[in-house]
Design a protein around this motif. Sequence first.
Motif, PDB file in Angstrom:
ATOM      1  N   LEU A  81     -36.422  26.670  -3.069  1.00 32.29           N
ATOM      2  CA  LEU A  81     -37.487  26.360  -3.715  1.00 32.29           C
ATOM      3  C   LEU A  81     -37.789  24.852  -3.657  1.00 32.29           C
ATOM      4  O   LEU A  81     -36.819  24.048  -3.944  1.00 32.29           O
ATOM      5  N   ARG A  93     -43.563  23.863  -4.227  1.00 28.86           N
ATOM      6  CA  ARG A  93     -44.240  24.867  -5.056  1.00 28.86           C
ATOM      7  C   ARG A  93     -44.156  24.823  -6.338  1.00 28.86           C
ATOM      8  O   ARG A  93     -44.946  25.539  -7.159  1.00 28.86           O
ATOM      9  N   VAL A 114     -42.014  30.878  -9.521  1.00 31.27           N
ATOM     10  CA  VAL A 114     -41.111  30.155  -9.169  1.00 31.27           C
ATOM     11  C   VAL A 114     -39.579  30.352  -9.670  1.00 31.27           C
ATOM     12  O   VAL A 114     -38.602  29.590  -9.535  1.00 31.27           O
TER      13      VAL A 114
END
Length: 283
Positions: free
Chosen positions: A4, A37, A140
């Motif tokens: 991530l 993100r 996420v």
Amino acid sequence: MTTLRMAAVAAEFGRDLEDAFATVERLIKEARAEGVRLLALPEACLGGYLLSLDDDTALDEGPPALAVDGPEIRRLAAMAGEMTVVAGYCEAGGDGLRYNSVVCVSGDGVLGNHRKVHQPLSEDASYASGDRFHAFDTPVGRIGMMICYDKAFPESARALALDGAQIGVCVSAWPGARTNASADLAEDRWKRRFDLFDRARALENQIVWLSANQAGTFGSLRFVGSAKVVDPGGEILADTGVTAGTAVAELDVAQALQTARRSMGHLRDRRPDAYTPSGAATA
């Protein structure tokens, strides 16, 4: 491995909402271009913070109060698109009160909302207080949010971690020291406290930690910046320093949590029965 890419912002925001949205739009576009993100923006980025932490509400009317289901938050969600964005604002509560709040959005709408629980100095003259901490699921991962002074209390982040938060996001308008202020913000004692809290909250709960903060000045306040990303071992992966900027880091969150907790699991090894003060009925 699923990594991530995440970022925390230090930036300056004032009262003008259109200026704020222009800055937010620019920051989101820049983050998107870097493959981010999850993006954390500062406390009160939509409408600015207070001009002073003294009991002087006559300085101005304060930030505009926005409904969590109102057009401004929908505008923020539209800007977020496929990203998950966290941003601070003044919330117009359905109870007629104003709250210092932080919202998490994506293009799908509001994913979570938190009202600041702990209020420093005279902040309670401008805002009502929230009363809970909770984590929530996002594209996420599971996130828990808090605002500024909330992170000075270990129970805040611990409540989020016990609710399954993998990532703690703390948005702030954290200023330099009010007395004996250092000319060099990097040496300011309140800046050191800001950094210590970030690292301690990540380490003691073994979670990933994003810390966004205001930068520059507003009213009598000089903010310490220092946005950062911290890993579950309390190590700083990215940091803006005391100037405006964006701290970007990439991490396999699930793997990082598993590795940190493999030998010494701070949540697993808790002994709640031992934490009740002698003679007290509750902890």
